[in-house]
Scaffold this active site. Structure first.
Site, short mmCIF file in Angstrom:
data_model
loop_
_atom_site.label_atom_id
_atom_site.label_comp_id
_atom_site.label_asym_id
_atom_site.label_seq_id
_atom_site.Cartn_x
_atom_site.Cartn_y
_atom_site.Cartn_z
N LYS A 177 40.39 -10.06 -46.35
CA LYS A 177 39.17 -9.29 -46.08
C LYS A 177 38.76 -8.49 -47.31
O LYS A 177 37.61 -8.51 -47.73
CB LYS A 177 39.37 -8.31 -44.91
N ARG A 186 38.43 -2.28 -35.34
CA ARG A 186 39.76 -2.85 -35.16
C ARG A 186 40.26 -2.69 -33.74
O ARG A 186 41.38 -3.09 -33.45
CB ARG A 186 40.71 -2.10 -36.07
N ARG A 233 52.56 -1.64 -51.63
CA ARG A 233 52.09 -0.71 -50.60
C ARG A 233 53.23 -0.47 -49.61
O ARG A 233 53.89 -1.43 -49.21
CB ARG A 233 50.89 -1.33 -49.86
N ARG A 256 52.27 -4.27 -38.22
CA ARG A 256 50.82 -4.49 -38.36
C ARG A 256 50.39 -5.75 -37.62
O ARG A 256 49.33 -5.77 -37.00
CB ARG A 256 50.45 -4.61 -39.85
P1 AP5 Z 1 43.59 -8.81 -49.15
O1 AP5 Z 1 42.27 -9.26 -49.62
O2 AP5 Z 1 44.06 -7.44 -49.53
O3 AP5 Z 1 43.66 -9.00 -47.56
P2 AP5 Z 1 43.25 -7.99 -46.42
O4 AP5 Z 1 42.85 -8.82 -45.24
O5 AP5 Z 1 42.26 -7.00 -46.92
O6 AP5 Z 1 44.67 -7.35 -46.19
P3 AP5 Z 1 45.08 -5.86 -46.00
O7 AP5 Z 1 46.57 -5.87 -45.95
O8 AP5 Z 1 44.46 -4.94 -47.00
O9 AP5 Z 1 44.46 -5.62 -44.61
P4 AP5 Z 1 44.85 -4.66 -43.54
O10 AP5 Z 1 43.76 -4.92 -42.59
O11 AP5 Z 1 46.20 -4.73 -42.97
O12 AP5 Z 1 44.85 -3.28 -44.36
P5 AP5 Z 1 43.78 -2.14 -44.48
O13 AP5 Z 1 43.86 -1.63 -45.85
O14 AP5 Z 1 42.45 -2.53 -43.93
O15 AP5 Z 1 44.67 -9.90 -49.58
C1 AP5 Z 1 46.05 -9.72 -49.34
C2 AP5 Z 1 46.83 -10.36 -50.51
O16 AP5 Z 1 46.58 -11.76 -50.56
C3 AP5 Z 1 46.44 -9.81 -51.89
O17 AP5 Z 1 47.59 -9.80 -52.69
C4 AP5 Z 1 45.43 -10.84 -52.42
O18 AP5 Z 1 45.43 -10.89 -53.84
C5 AP5 Z 1 45.96 -12.12 -51.80
N1 AP5 Z 1 44.90 -13.08 -51.47
C6 AP5 Z 1 43.69 -12.83 -50.93
N2 AP5 Z 1 43.01 -13.98 -50.72
C7 AP5 Z 1 43.83 -14.98 -51.15
C8 AP5 Z 1 43.71 -16.39 -51.20
N3 AP5 Z 1 42.61 -17.03 -50.76
N4 AP5 Z 1 44.75 -17.09 -51.68
C9 AP5 Z 1 45.86 -16.48 -52.11
N5 AP5 Z 1 46.04 -15.14 -52.11
C10 AP5 Z 1 45.03 -14.40 -51.62
O19 AP5 Z 1 44.38 -1.06 -43.46
C11 AP5 Z 1 45.62 -0.46 -43.72
C12 AP5 Z 1 46.02 0.42 -42.54
O20 AP5 Z 1 45.03 1.46 -42.36
C13 AP5 Z 1 46.12 -0.25 -41.18
O21 AP5 Z 1 47.37 -0.87 -40.99
C14 AP5 Z 1 45.92 0.95 -40.26
O22 AP5 Z 1 47.09 1.74 -40.20
C15 AP5 Z 1 44.86 1.75 -40.98
N6 AP5 Z 1 43.50 1.37 -40.57
C16 AP5 Z 1 42.53 0.80 -41.36
N7 AP5 Z 1 41.41 0.60 -40.66
C17 AP5 Z 1 41.67 1.04 -39.39
C18 AP5 Z 1 40.90 1.08 -38.20
N8 AP5 Z 1 39.64 0.59 -38.17
N9 AP5 Z 1 41.47 1.57 -37.09
C19 AP5 Z 1 42.72 2.07 -37.11
N10 AP5 Z 1 43.52 2.07 -38.20
C20 AP5 Z 1 42.99 1.55 -39.34
#
Ligand code: AP5
Length: 217
Positions: free
Chosen positions: A13, A86, A154, A165
């Site tokens: 994402k 979410r 992280r 998660r």
């Molecule tokens: P990346 O692009 O970072 O993927 P992502 O889907 O954004 O993954 P995240 O781990 O950041 O998502 P998340 O939803 O768990 O975390 P968030 O920060 O939103 O890619 C991941 C990896 O893969 C990277 O190394 C990238 O380089 C690689 N990659 C990407 N595309 C690729 C491809 N095509 N091929 C190969 N490699 C690739 O949230 C963190 C925390 O915040 C949550 O756990 C929760 O505690 C809290 N939080 C956030 N939003 C909310 C909400 N709305 N409600 C409640 N809690 C929330």
């Protein structure tokens, strides 16, 4: 243009939202990034959120709602929302928040990916301590000018937190798919393969979403 990028942790994402925001000149609003910024700043909200984020649990809806709505208000004409909504409660709030401003979503894009790919992506992700840039040790290695000692894992990319998660995703976030599924703006894309391939799939879907939006009365 108002877009939601939806999907499990590690679906890509953030990577895709960043690219999309750049090429369409949209604001990239990531609730994960907003929460990590508050944690880094040591605000009261950040300290509270940190207890949840670092262990892989979802932050309570009311905390995230205020952060998301404030950011959306600033860029109501054009944004890519990454990581919000979410929960079904958040989705309902978002619908009414945008409805009150006559600013509906034009595309809700769900990125699909298998669990084993998620685990490989998250366990090998590294983040630049200062810039927040994301890398992957195999697929997106940092360029030679980036100091390797500035790259960290992280806390929520450790195995126990990844497990949590994923279970939170299945419990609370997957039901959001049913909430949006019947919406004409809802599309799914395959999130596996090269970043450029996924980007192309998202572009295709966006064209269809925009065509559908413009044919609506
Ligand atoms: P990346 O692009 O970072 O993927 P992502 O889907 O954004 O993954 P995240 O781990 O950041 O998502 P998340 O939803 O768990 O975390 P968030 O920060 O939103 O890619 C991941 C990896 O893969 C990277 O190394 C990238 O380089 C690689 N990659 C990407 N595309 C690729 C491809 N095509 N091929 C190969 N490699 C690739 O949230 C963190 C925390 O915040 C949550 O756990 C929760 O505690 C809290 N939080 C956030 N939003 C909310 C909400 N709305 N409600 C409640 N809690 C929330």
């Amino acid at each position: 243009m108002r877009i939601v990028l939806f999907g499990p942790p590690g679906a890509g994402k953030g990577t895709q939202a960043n690219l999309l925001a750049e090429r369409k000149s949209l604001a990239h609003i990531s609730t994960g990034m907003l929460l990590r910024a508050a944690m880094k700043a040591g605000t009261q909200l950040g300290r509270k959120a940190g207890e949840y984020v670092n262990s892989g649990r979802l932050v309570p809806d009311t905390i995230v709602r205020s952060l998301a709505e404030e950011a959306i208000s600033d860029d109501i004409e054009g944004f890519v929302l990454d990581g919000y909504p979410r929960t079904v409660q958040q989705a309902e709030w978002l619908t009414s928040f945008l409805g009150e401003r006559s600013a509906p979503l034009q595309a809700i894009i769900c990125i699909k990916i298998r669990e084993e790919v998620i685990i490989s992506r998250l366990s090998k992700r590294r983040v630049h301590r200062k810039t927040g840039d994301n890398y992957h040790l195999d697929f997106r290695p940092p360029p030679p000018n980036v100091d390797a000692s500035a790259l960290v894992q992280r806390p929520d990319d450790r195995p126990e937190a990844i497990k949590k998660r994923l279970s939170e995703y299945h419990r609370a976030t997957e039901p959001v798919i049913s909430y949006y599924e019947e919406d004409e703006a809802f599309f799914s894309v395959d999130g596996e393969g090269d970043v450029k391939d996924v980007r192309r799939r998202i572009d295709d879907v966006l064209e269809r979403a925009l065509a559908a939006a413009s044919s609506r009365p």
